[in-house]
Design a protein around this motif. Structure first.
Motif, PDB file in Angstrom:
ATOM      1  N   TYR A   1      28.235  16.934  35.287  1.00 52.87           N
ATOM      2  CA  TYR A   1      29.691  17.076  35.465  1.00 52.87           C
ATOM      3  C   TYR A   1      30.308  16.923  34.087  1.00 52.87           C
ATOM      4  N   ILE A   2      30.866  18.020  33.582  1.00 57.33           N
ATOM      5  CA  ILE A   2      31.417  17.989  32.227  1.00 57.33           C
ATOM      6  C   ILE A   2      32.921  18.143  32.290  1.00 57.33           C
ATOM      7  N   SER A   3      33.617  17.144  31.783  1.00 59.76           N
ATOM      8  CA  SER A   3      35.066  17.171  31.882  1.00 59.76           C
ATOM      9  C   SER A   3      35.698  17.325  30.508  1.00 59.76           C
ATOM     10  N   GLY A   4      36.710  18.157  30.462  1.00 55.88           N
ATOM     11  CA  GLY A   4      37.497  18.293  29.244  1.00 55.88           C
ATOM     12  C   GLY A   4      38.888  17.750  29.489  1.00 55.88           C
ATOM     13  N   GLU A   5      39.104  17.270  30.691  1.00 54.32           N
ATOM     14  CA  GLU A   5      40.447  16.838  31.076  1.00 54.32           C
ATOM     15  C   GLU A   5      40.578  15.325  31.103  1.00 54.32           C
ATOM     16  N   GLU A   6      39.514  14.673  31.564  1.00 48.30           N
ATOM     17  CA  GLU A   6      39.600  13.227  31.752  1.00 48.30           C
ATOM     18  C   GLU A   6      38.534  12.524  30.929  1.00 48.30           C
ATOM     19  N   GLY A   7      38.775  11.265  30.636  1.00 45.13           N
ATOM     20  CA  GLY A   7      37.788  10.465  29.915  1.00 45.13           C
ATOM     21  C   GLY A   7      36.721   9.966  30.870  1.00 45.13           C
ATOM     22  N   LEU A   8      35.614   9.474  30.298  1.00 48.38           N
ATOM     23  CA  LEU A   8      34.503   9.004  31.127  1.00 48.38           C
ATOM     24  C   LEU A   8      34.943   7.875  32.051  1.00 48.38           C
ATOM     25  N   GLU A   9      35.749   6.958  31.507  1.00 48.64           N
ATOM     26  CA  GLU A   9      36.172   5.806  32.302  1.00 48.64           C
ATOM     27  C   GLU A   9      36.976   6.244  33.525  1.00 48.64           C
ATOM     28  N   GLN A  10      37.826   7.240  33.288  1.00 54.54           N
ATOM     29  CA  GLN A  10      38.666   7.758  34.379  1.00 54.54           C
ATOM     30  C   GLN A  10      37.795   8.331  35.496  1.00 54.54           C
ATOM     31  N   ILE A  11      36.764   9.076  35.095  1.00 56.45           N
ATOM     32  CA  ILE A  11      35.885   9.702  36.095  1.00 56.45           C
ATOM     33  C   ILE A  11      35.086   8.617  36.827  1.00 56.45           C
ATOM     34  N   ARG A  12      34.651   7.616  36.057  1.00 52.77           N
ATOM     35  CA  ARG A  12      33.893   6.514  36.683  1.00 52.77           C
ATOM     36  C   ARG A  12      34.754   5.778  37.704  1.00 52.77           C
ATOM     37  N   LEU A  13      36.014   5.621  37.339  1.00 54.41           N
ATOM     38  CA  LEU A  13      36.941   4.924  38.230  1.00 54.41           C
ATOM     39  C   LEU A  13      37.105   5.705  39.538  1.00 54.41           C
ATOM     40  N   ARG A  14      37.222   7.030  39.388  1.00 57.99           N
ATOM     41  CA  ARG A  14      37.356   7.863  40.586  1.00 57.99           C
ATOM     42  C   ARG A  14      36.088   7.782  41.427  1.00 57.99           C
ATOM     43  N   ALA A  15      34.921   7.830  40.747  1.00 59.76           N
ATOM     44  CA  ALA A  15      33.650   7.766  41.461  1.00 59.76           C
ATOM     45  C   ALA A  15      33.550   6.454  42.249  1.00 59.76           C
ATOM     46  N   LYS A  16      34.027   5.387  41.636  1.00 60.09           N
ATOM     47  CA  LYS A  16      33.978   4.078  42.302  1.00 60.09           C
ATOM     48  C   LYS A  16      34.870   4.085  43.542  1.00 60.09           C
ATOM     49  N   ARG A  17      36.038   4.694  43.367  1.00 60.25           N
ATOM     50  CA  ARG A  17      36.973   4.755  44.494  1.00 60.25           C
ATOM     51  C   ARG A  17      36.389   5.565  45.648  1.00 60.25           C
ATOM     52  N   LEU A  18      35.610   6.588  45.293  1.00 60.85           N
ATOM     53  CA  LEU A  18      35.016   7.441  46.321  1.00 60.85           C
ATOM     54  C   LEU A  18      33.698   6.869  46.835  1.00 60.85           C
ATOM     55  N   GLY A  19      33.269   5.775  46.247  1.00 59.46           N
ATOM     56  CA  GLY A  19      31.996   5.164  46.649  1.00 59.46           C
ATOM     57  C   GLY A  19      30.797   5.971  46.210  1.00 59.46           C
ATOM     58  N   LEU A  20      30.910   6.665  45.066  1.00 57.64           N
ATOM     59  CA  LEU A  20      29.827   7.554  44.624  1.00 57.64           C
ATOM     60  C   LEU A  20      29.155   7.061  43.347  1.00 57.64           C
ATOM     61  N   GLU A  21      29.482   5.819  42.931  1.00 56.03           N
ATOM     62  CA  GLU A  21      29.048   5.388  41.600  1.00 56.03           C
ATOM     63  C   GLU A  21      27.532   5.295  41.419  1.00 56.03           C
ATOM     64  N   ASN A  22      26.780   5.268  42.543  1.00 56.98           N
ATOM     65  CA  ASN A  22      25.326   5.115  42.389  1.00 56.98           C
ATOM     66  C   ASN A  22      24.562   6.441  42.399  1.00 56.98           C
ATOM     67  N   TYR A  23      25.274   7.560  42.459  1.00 58.03           N
ATOM     68  CA  TYR A  23      24.587   8.858  42.455  1.00 58.03           C
ATOM     69  C   TYR A  23      24.223   9.250  41.014  1.00 58.03           C
ATOM     70  N   PRO A  24      23.078   9.926  40.826  1.00 59.70           N
ATOM     71  CA  PRO A  24      22.626  10.213  39.455  1.00 59.70           C
ATOM     72  C   PRO A  24      23.301  11.419  38.800  1.00 59.70           C
ATOM     73  N   VAL A  25      24.633  11.476  38.832  1.00 62.28           N
ATOM     74  CA  VAL A  25      25.341  12.596  38.191  1.00 62.28           C
ATOM     75  C   VAL A  25      25.288  12.403  36.684  1.00 62.28           C
ATOM     76  N   LEU A  26      25.019  13.497  35.943  1.00 61.40           N
ATOM     77  CA  LEU A  26      24.992  13.417  34.482  1.00 61.40           C
ATOM     78  C   LEU A  26      26.401  13.691  33.982  1.00 61.40           C
ATOM     79  N   LEU A  27      27.030  12.715  33.385  1.00 63.04           N
ATOM     80  CA  LEU A  27      28.439  12.803  33.038  1.00 63.04           C
ATOM     81  C   LEU A  27      28.606  13.038  31.539  1.00 63.04           C
ATOM     82  N   ALA A  28      29.554  13.908  31.179  1.00 63.58           N
ATOM     83  CA  ALA A  28      29.847  14.103  29.748  1.00 63.58           C
ATOM     84  C   ALA A  28      31.271  14.608  29.604  1.00 63.58           C
ATOM     85  N   THR A  29      31.845  14.391  28.427  1.00 64.30           N
ATOM     86  CA  THR A  29      33.139  15.024  28.142  1.00 64.30           C
ATOM     87  C   THR A  29      32.910  15.968  26.965  1.00 64.30           C
TER      88      THR A  29
END
Ligand code: TYD
Ligand code: MG
Length: 459
Positions: free
Chosen positions: A122-150
């Motif tokens: 998941y490559i974002s040019g819009e949001e920072g890593l922390e923002q995406i992590r925060l959303r993932a936590k809210r969605l209960g998805l923080e333990n999935y092995p998504v490869l994150l980058a900006t």
């Protein structure tokens, strides 16, 4: 010697102009033309290359290989919209208004497909890593092995496609933030968006990687940097809905691997998007009440039957010019139906305001809803409720006749499933729908609007 050719490209519709002007002749937008530079040497090189290239090699239509296996994401509403699963090497564009929930939906998809072989980036040019992590936590998805980058540089992203074990899926959020190094234009302009998409598609096909591109739409409802993109990608999905409602609809606009016009219905909750597997129940609300100006339309979105509540309000106009307001339905079509009601059935709306609303934030484009709209309007006009256990379907012709629509059987089955007892349908099909009688769905065939109003309102 290389000579620079300059042209001016509209950022809204992509029309190319030899000279700059204030207004685009393609879409009549103002101040949308931007300079686009092409080197003539580049063009001549291209010409020469094609002159000396080898002849074509043809092959037959019959394929020796088995068709590629589709990958199901596990979100069944999403899988249906994309035609039964993801095709490896395909490029999908997910468009929608800012804030509608594109990043949320695709993060949920990313989490599920990250468990498949190859994984998902998941490559974002819009949001920072922390923002995406925060959303993932809210969605209960923080333990999935998504490869994150900006990242926003297209070449850098593509270079990852070429590594030894690249992820099988890439989600790029959003195409408007990407830029191609060496092209002298700002990110989000037609030139950059087109170049980035072109590079990404080429690399995706070459390395058999599935790519999701997220794209924002402009206020006119087209993807910014727009029709150019739609024809380049394999699948175009639009994520729509009223911001004030919590229902969201994912709609297929184009699909090279499946049917179009399919919809998936989601509910935006505080824990992300939840699938709605029985949307009819949601859109017809509480039809138990006897309220005037309300009708139920038996709709069909792609291959999915959907019952929708249509609400109308007719009130005396306080001003000289009466108001017509629609939500979820075409304004021109409402005016046409009002004209038919006036000219063919003798109802006068010239001193009345008319408001028409499709409940739940859904947008209906089907002419098959004409009959339900006309009935809601006349029910509001008389302030008399329609039978509460009836559904309506049929297109209204300019002469006031009711015309046939497609998929009647599927629509009627849905009505039956939800406990409706009567269906008003176009004339000439009762033979075909005989079996519904046995199941206690009364089929009433209607030839003209006038006939129907005789039955419903005795006039
Ligand atoms: P987002 O996915 O960021 O929209 P987009 O990528 O299309 O711009 O969604 C933003 C909106 O969704 C924001 O207004 C908050 C809302 N939201 C929820 O209601 N529930 C949730 O669980 C999340 C993550 C967002
Ligand atoms: Mg977003």
């Amino acid at each position: 010697m290389s000579k620079l050719l300059i042209r001016y490209v509209c950022q809204s519709c992509g029309t190319s102009h030899p000279k700059w002007g204030g207004k685009c002749t393609g879409c009549d937008e103002w101040n949308t033309l931007l300079e686009d530079v092409i080197s003539s040497q580049h063009l001549t090189e291209k010409k020469q290359a094609s002159k000396f290239s080898a002849p074509l090699e043809f092959s037959s239509l019959l394929s020796q290989d088995a068709p590629p296996e589709r990958v199901k994401t596990g979100i069944s509403e999403f899988d249906r919209v994309i035609g039964g699963g993801l095709v490896p090497g395909s490029v999908l564009l997910v468009g929608g208004d800012p804030g509608i929930g594109k990043s949320t939906l695709l993060l949920q998809v990313a989490a599920l497909i990250s468990q498949f072989p190859g994984g998902c980036a998941y490559i974002s040019g819009e949001e920072g890593l922390e923002q995406i992590r925060l959303r993932a936590k809210r969605l209960g998805l923080e333990n999935y092995p998504v490869l994150l980058a900006t990242e926003t540089q297209t070449q850098k992203i593509i270079s990852h496609f070429k590594t030894e074990n690249p992820p099988s899926f890439f989600i790029l959020d959003s195409i408007q933030t990407l830029y191609v190094e060496g092209i002298d234009a700002a990110p989000g302009t037609v030139t950059q968006v087109r170049a980035a998409t072109h590079e990404i598609i080429r690399a995706a096909k070459e390395h058999n990687i599935t790519v999701f591109l997220i794209g924002h739409v402009t206020k006119e409802g087209t993807l910014a940097g727009p029709r150019l993109l739609e024809h380049m990608v394999d699948t175009v999905l639009y994520f729509e809905g009223e911001r004030s409602h919590h229902f969201r609809i994912l709609r297929t606009i184009k699909n090279r691997f499946g049917p179009t016009n399919e919809i998936g219905v989601f509910d935006m909750t505080d824990r992300g998007l939840q699938e709605v597997s029985n949307p009819s129940q949601l859109f017809i609300g509480n039809h138990e009440k006897n309220i005037s100006g309300m009708s139920i339309f038996a709709g069909l979105e792609g291959t999915r039957p959907l019952l929708v509540e249509i609400q109308a309000l007719v009130a005396p106009t306080p001003f000289g010019t009466p108001r017509r307001t629609t939500v979820g339905w075409d304004y021109g079509r409402l005016c046409m139906i009002l004209a038919v009601l006036e000219a063919r059935c003798g109802y006068s709306f010239s001193n009345r305001d008319v408001y028409l609303n499709v409940a739940g934030g859904l947008r209906i484009g089907e002419p098959a809803a004409d009959l339900a709209v006309a009935c809601a309007l006349i029910s509001a006009y008389h302030n008399k409720a329609l039978p509460k256990d009836a559904v309506f379907l049929g297109e209204v012709g300019l002469s006031g006749d009711i015309r046939a629509v497609t998929g009647e059987d599927m629509r009627l089955k849905e009505a039956l499933k939800l406990g409706f007892l009567k269906a008003f349908i176009p004339y000439g099909f009762s033979e075909r729908h005989k079996h519904f009688k046995r199941e206690h769905l009364e089929i009433l065939e209607i030839k003209t609007l006038k006939d129907l109003f005789m039955i419903l309102f005795k006039q």
